[in-house]
Write an enzyme that holds these catalytic residues in place. Structure first.
Site: not given
Ligand code: GLA
Ligand code: GLA
Length: 664
Positions: A152, A308
């Site tokens: 991320e 995710e």
């Protein structure tokens, strides 16, 4: 795209697996339960730096060898982290300067994660060193399916304002502008006494007395996305050198402003995304659908990875509402419907310690005698049945233009109103979703000729090439719908003069003489074919018609009687313009009208709260409702999930899903 690696056949299923948080005695149980759930792909090592390399130098990776061996023996593939998402304490102690600095000059401390300045040489060197050692050790490992570089990017630290970053920013500006007077011209140095006479006077847009120079902010956003990308590229080179056949990814965050995904995705072998729709939001499935479509689009239409999601609640909102029964399944199958070839969660086993111990896991604290675990094994079985879908494509006839540079510029300070791009995209996306129309996101300069309809919501900044591309698309027979506050500035954030939107006045058959945003919450009544009760929100353009037909007019206020929404034939195509944001019902009608004019098929058989998405030879019908809903399928079809023949009438249970085989 390089192929995924032998470990994953059909649809990938699994999650982040952090075995280093648990005694080794639990690992065998993990692998046994993974097999029971149908897990075939897990992400390992993302935050393991301090365990992989407790000191500079050699890896201390015996534990990871044993984990990967166990997984390989069970036929489970590994999306292997390079481990660099969070620098370990020894690195911070040796190099305090890698800690990031905020716009107001605070140096952020270690103690959570992602505390690094992307421009810090010591950080980059240490990260590449770790990635390289990981690649050297594991490139031949039979479990290795994919590399997961960092994590991320930009999530917590999208930009750093330290002195080293300032130097790097100056280098970047020198390369972009060459001469200082070019920079002064681009940034409007004559405004507010900002002409620079030497490069070392230039700073990042740090906290200022009032709003900062927007062109400086825009360049800093470009620079910051690029600095993070440089970190990714350096690690990617290191792993690709050792394992050229293994795909490399990093996980995006959906509609996340700091990272220019079109630019980044070109450097990924497979696009992947983390998606955390809020279960407390009754329309969260809309945002997650956009996230899916965006990820497919930046990945060039190829299958992508839902890297995710939460099997149940997260831990990082003010209030963390759990997912409703069936919601994990419905949103997972939504990802597959929209082109995903793998469905992973954060995380496999809910943690017992640390910052994320109240984040759900596939294996909850309560263990296997739990609703979550039953849903996890149920989804594994479903995904097993969807193997025939893997690899197939989602075809879209509609594109929404999206450009990160425009987004950065749009949301800079000191504008007529606080437009939020994600909210606007959602407004235009909703009616397409409801009508079962597949939609891509496209960069303004990309090839649009495969689409029938192009929507342009608040594309504030547009290059010559982008503006020309939209004109060409329309003149060659496409339908275009452009909203207010589009085509306003050039890539230097300089107003295009002579009436807005300068590059598209002829296309639209109008000019906007003035911008008249509405006060927050205010509405303006609209008259026209849409019938009584129509209203505009957010914005009004003062439109002078130059050939366009008004479809809706303002019905009150200073602009009463003037055009608010228009239509104009252009070449072999048609261009619609929206000078206000119509209420949802009116916008629904306009988007349908644009679809019909473009020859895009809209469905009217999808009840609200249900989604219908065609992927390859399959039609996914997904209910996001918590009550049963009756559907008319118009005929009989085979449901891949149950192997039953269903239809024409079907009663779909709460959050029920059908995957129908379509023959046409
Ligand atoms: C992000 C991170 C994960 C985890 C989850 C929790 O997506 O990548 O490491 O922290 O959030 O929701
Ligand atoms: C952000 C991101 C999530 C997750 C959380 C928790 O909000 O959007 O994906 O990483 O931070 O750290």
């Amino acid at each position: 795209m390089r192929r995924w690696g032998v470990a994953v056949r059909g649809i990938g299923y699994g999650g982040d697996y952090n075995p280093e948080q648990w005694p080794e005695s639990t690992w065998a149980e993990d692998v046994r339960l993974m097999a029971e759930a149908g897990v075939n792909l897990v992400t390992v090592g993302v935050f393991s730096w301090s365990r992989l390399q407790p000191a500079p130098g050699e890896l201390t990776a015996g534990w990871l060898d044993r984990v990967l061996d166990l997984l390989a023996a069970a036929g489970i593939g590994v999306d292997l982290g390079t481990g660099t998402a969070t620098p370990p304490p020894w690195l911070v102690a040796a190099h305090r300067e890698i800690l990031p600095v905020t716009a107001d000059g605070r140096r952020l401390a270690p103690g959570s994660r992602q505390h690094y300045c992307p421009s810090a040489p010591a950080f980059r060197a240490a990260a590449v060193d770790l990635a390289e050692r990981m690649a050297r050790r594991y490139s031949g490992h039979p479990a290795l399916a994919m590399w997961h570089v960092s994590n991320e990017y930009g999530c917590h630290v999208p930009a750093c304002y330290c002195e080293r970053s300032a130097e790097a920013f100056r280098d970047w500006l020198r390369a972009r502008y060459g001469q200082l007077d070019r920079l002064n011209a681009a940034w409007g140095g004559a405004v507010w006494s900002q002409d620079y006479t030497s490069w070392d006077q230039v700073e990042p847009p740090r906290a200022t007395p009032t709003f900062a120079n927007p062109a400086q902010q825009l360049d800093f956003a470009r620079f910051s996305s690029g600095e993070l990308l440089a970190c990714y590229l350096a690690e990617r080179e290191a792993v690709a050198r050792h394992s050229p056949a293994i795909p490399v990814t990093t996980n995006f965050m959906g509609l996340f402003r700091p990272v220019d995904q079109f630019r980044w995705a070109a450097e990924l072998d497979v696009a992947s995304v983390d998606s955390y729709p809020d279960p407390a939001d009754p329309e969260s499935y809309l945002l997650s659908a956009m996230t899916c479509d965006l990820t497919r689009s930046v990945g060039g239409g190829r299958p992508w990875v839902l890297m995710e999601q939460a099997p149940n609640a997260v831990n990082w909102r003010a209030v963390n509402v759990p997912k409703a029964p069936g919601q994990y399944r419905a949103l997972s199958l939504q990802a597959v419907a929209r082109g995903g070839d793998a469905v992973l969660s954060f995380q496999w086993r809910a943690a017992a310690t640390g910052a994320e111990k109240f984040h759900s896991g596939m294996l909850p604290h309560a263990g296997t005698d739990s609703r979550v675990w039953r849903e996890v094994t149920g989804l594994g079985a479903d995904l097993g049945r969807l193997a025939p879908v893997a690899g197939s494509r989602v075809q879209a006839e509609v594109a929404m233009l999206l450009d990160w540079e425009s987004w950065w510029a749009l949301e800079a300070d000191s504008h007529p109103s606080h437009l939020r791009l994600t909210e606007l995209l959602l407004e235009f996306y909703r009616p397409l979703f409801e009508a079962g129309v597949n939609t891509d996101f496209a960069h303004p300069e990309s090839d649009l000729l495969g689409y029938r309809l192009v929507l342009v919501p608040a594309l504030y900044l547009v290059s010559e090439a982008g503006a020309d591309n939209v004109r060409q698309f329309t003149s060659s027979g496409g339908t275009t719908a452009i909203s207010f506050f589009s085509g306003i500035v050039d890539p230097e954030d300089r107003i295009r003069l002579g009436g807005y939107p300068a590059p598209w006045r002829e296309l639209l058959g109008l000019r906007v003489q003035d911008l008249a945003p509405l006060p927050e919450g205010a509405v303006v009544r609209l008259d026209g074919a849409a019938g009584p009760g129509s209203a505009g929100r957010l914005w009004q353009d003062v439109i002078d018609l130059r050939g366009a037909d008004p479809l809706l007019r303002y019905a009150e206020g200073h602009l009463a009687g003037q055009a608010a929404v228009t239509r104009h034939p252009y070449g072999r195509g048609v261009a619609f313009y929206l000078g206000t944001l119509p209420d949802r019902e009116t916008l629904r009608g306009l988007v349908r009208q644009a679809c019909e004019s473009a020859g895009v098929t809209v469905r009217s058989d999808v009840p609200p709260g249900v989604e219908a998405v065609r992927r390859g030879d399959h039609l996914f019908v997904i209910s996001h409702l918590d009550r049963p809903v009756e559907l008319d399928l118009g005929g009989k079809s085979l449901d891949l999930l149950t192997s039953d023949i269903v239809g024409p009438a079907v009663m779909l249970g709460p959050r029920g899903v059908l995957v129908l085989t379509v023959r046409d």
